[in-house]
Design an enzyme around this catalytic site. Structure first.
Site: not given
Ligand SMILES: OC[C@@H]1[C@@H](O)[C@H](O)[C@@H](O)c2nc(CNc3ccccc3)cn21
Length: 452
Positions: A78, A122, A167, A292, A294, A351
């Protein structure tokens, strides 16, 4: 896990990146600047003054990187396209050299048996469009559909899985409400407008794809389960607000054609009355949703802007380098919520990953090979892939898993301080070193999850 998990036939194992985080050379071959090129060159915006000018130099090293993807045994990759490489002014003139870069990348992936999943947006909006209001200008729905159509015409068929946005919540919350991300605005009046136009643009691009494309298109959202810090009514209301703001604000209009009512409560006089036609545009039938995941949030009522919620740190919790609690159960809970709320639309985990402190790749193993031991990442991934399997076992139609990230890269305004990659990048030499987690993931893929 008492027996080897069985993943569905055809379950797609891969990894994810994004253009601005890995490519470098943001202005090469006629590309126009993006809002991240400008943001990174605005003093004080980026940790350590880091920029995406070089990043992982993927713009020059793309062929070796595809070789690495193949050697790791990934089935899918991706990635995102930089809009301003394709349309330097955001609309109108096409930069053929920019288009050729992505066409070559797709062909190389296919030649190596790797399925491309292409994300149109993105976060790297062409600066020329930001000068015209960017996501605050309703015309951006047409601009985005035009950009998507250039790629649909050029790549559809070789690319069979398309994503409109990565996102929209982060784009709005970071770029327009809190100002921590490009374009760095801080306005509760602008945030709903940007958010709504992102979704209008999503709908316009999906409509354009239905006329030009013959394969699949979806939306990628970051969602996070919200758990109440106590059984008080105030905390329950806080959970409702936080859940609506992050998890429903984009999926509801895209899949149900309406916003959750809490958004008007949250934004008050800053929440416009939206034209009904907008929801007919936004709610286009999708082939899949990318999730996505986390972490989770244990949520309480608190004074905060503008949600009046707070996150309660868990004293016995494990946290990543980005301060996110490791909570794999939240992924299962979230996937079950998705199925219950939106039905059986296919889902990809687009993700999932974590930043931990990884020892430098200068370390060597007993045989003298460079080695990066990242046991915490392996533990995180094992538990989260296990959580995906549990959701599948409970009936959620999950089609694949894209690990974030293929390689260490530019973590937006945190610069190069956080390493999410399963491959270590030495930013001085650009040397790639697969970490232990990469070797572990290769085995998971080779055994279709049974070695988890
Ligand atoms: O932060 C890790 C990755 C980032 O590198 C990616 O470009 C992005 O798609 C991504 N989204 C999240 C999800 N959460 C998030 C929460 C607050 C701020 C930024 C990301 C994490 N991540």
């Amino acid at each position: 896990m008492n027996q080897a998990p069985v993943f569905p036939e055809g379950f797609l194992w891969g990894a994810a990146t994004a253009a601005h985080q890995i490519e470098g050379s943001p202005l090469a071959d006629g590309a126009g600047p993006s809002i991240w090129t400008r943001f990174a060159h605005t003093p004080g915006m980026m940790l350590n003054g880091d920029t995406g000018d070089v990043a992982c130099d993927h713009y020059n090293r793309w062929k070796d990187d595809v070789k690495l993807i193949r050697e790791l045994g990934l089935q899918a990759y991706r990635f995102s396209v930089s809009w301003s490489r394709i349309l330097p002014e955001g609309t109108g003139r096409v930069n053929q050299k920019g288009l050729d870069f992505y066409s070559r990348l797709v062909d190389e992936l296919l030649a190596n048996g790797i399925e491309p999943l292409l994300t149109l947006y993105h976060w790297d909006l062409p600066a020329a469009l930001d000068d015209r209001g960017g996501w605050l200008n309703r015309d951006i729905a047409d601009w985005f559909a035009e950009y998507g159509s250039v790629l649909f015409r050029a790549l559809d068929g070789r690319v069979k899985k398309w994503v409109t946005h990565n996102e929209p919540w982060v784009v709005t919350d970071g770029g327009y409400l809190h100002g921590a991300l490009a374009p760095g605005h801080r306005s509760r009046y602008e945030a709903p407008i940007a958010s709504h136009n992102l979704m209008r643009a999503h709908g316009a691009a999906v409509k354009a794809y239905r006329e030009l494309g013959k394969h699949e298109i979806g939306l990628v959202v970051n969602i996070e389960p919200k758990y109440p810090a106590s059984d008080s009514a105030e905390d329950a209301a806080a959970v409702r607000r936080a859940h609506a703001y992050m998890n429903e604000q984009y999926l509801h209009p895209a899949l149900l054609g309406r916003y959750p009512p809490e958004l008007k409560e949250i934004f008050g006089d800053a929440w416009p009355e939206w034209p009904e036609d907008d929801f007919r545009l936004i709610r286009q039938p999708l082939d899949f949703v990318g999730i996505n995941y986390y972490t989770r949030s244990v949520t309480k009522a608190a004074e905060s802007y503008p949600l009046n919620t707070g996150v309660v740190k868990q004293p016995l919790g494990t946290y990543t380098e980005t301060g996110w609690e490791v909570f794999p159960q939240g992924l299962t809970d979230l996937l079950l919520w998705f199925k219950q709320t939106y039905g059986d639309l296919p889902v990809y985990i687009t993700e999932n990953g974590a930043a931990f402190f990884d020892p430098p790749a200068a370390m060597v193993d007993e045989a003298g090979n460079r080695r990066v031991r990242d046991p915490l990442r392996i533990d995180y991934l094992r538990k989260h892939i296990g959580a995906v399997h549990e959701a599948i076992r409970q009936g959620v139609d999950i089609r694949g898993y894209m690990l974030w990230s293929l390689m260490d890269n530019l973590e937006w305004s945190l610069g190069y301080s956080k390493r999410f990659g399963m491959v270590h990048v030495n930013y001085v030499t650009q040397e790639r070193t697969p970490k232990d987690s990469a070797r572990w993931y290769s085995k998971v893929i080779a055994t279709h999850g049974r070695s988890l």
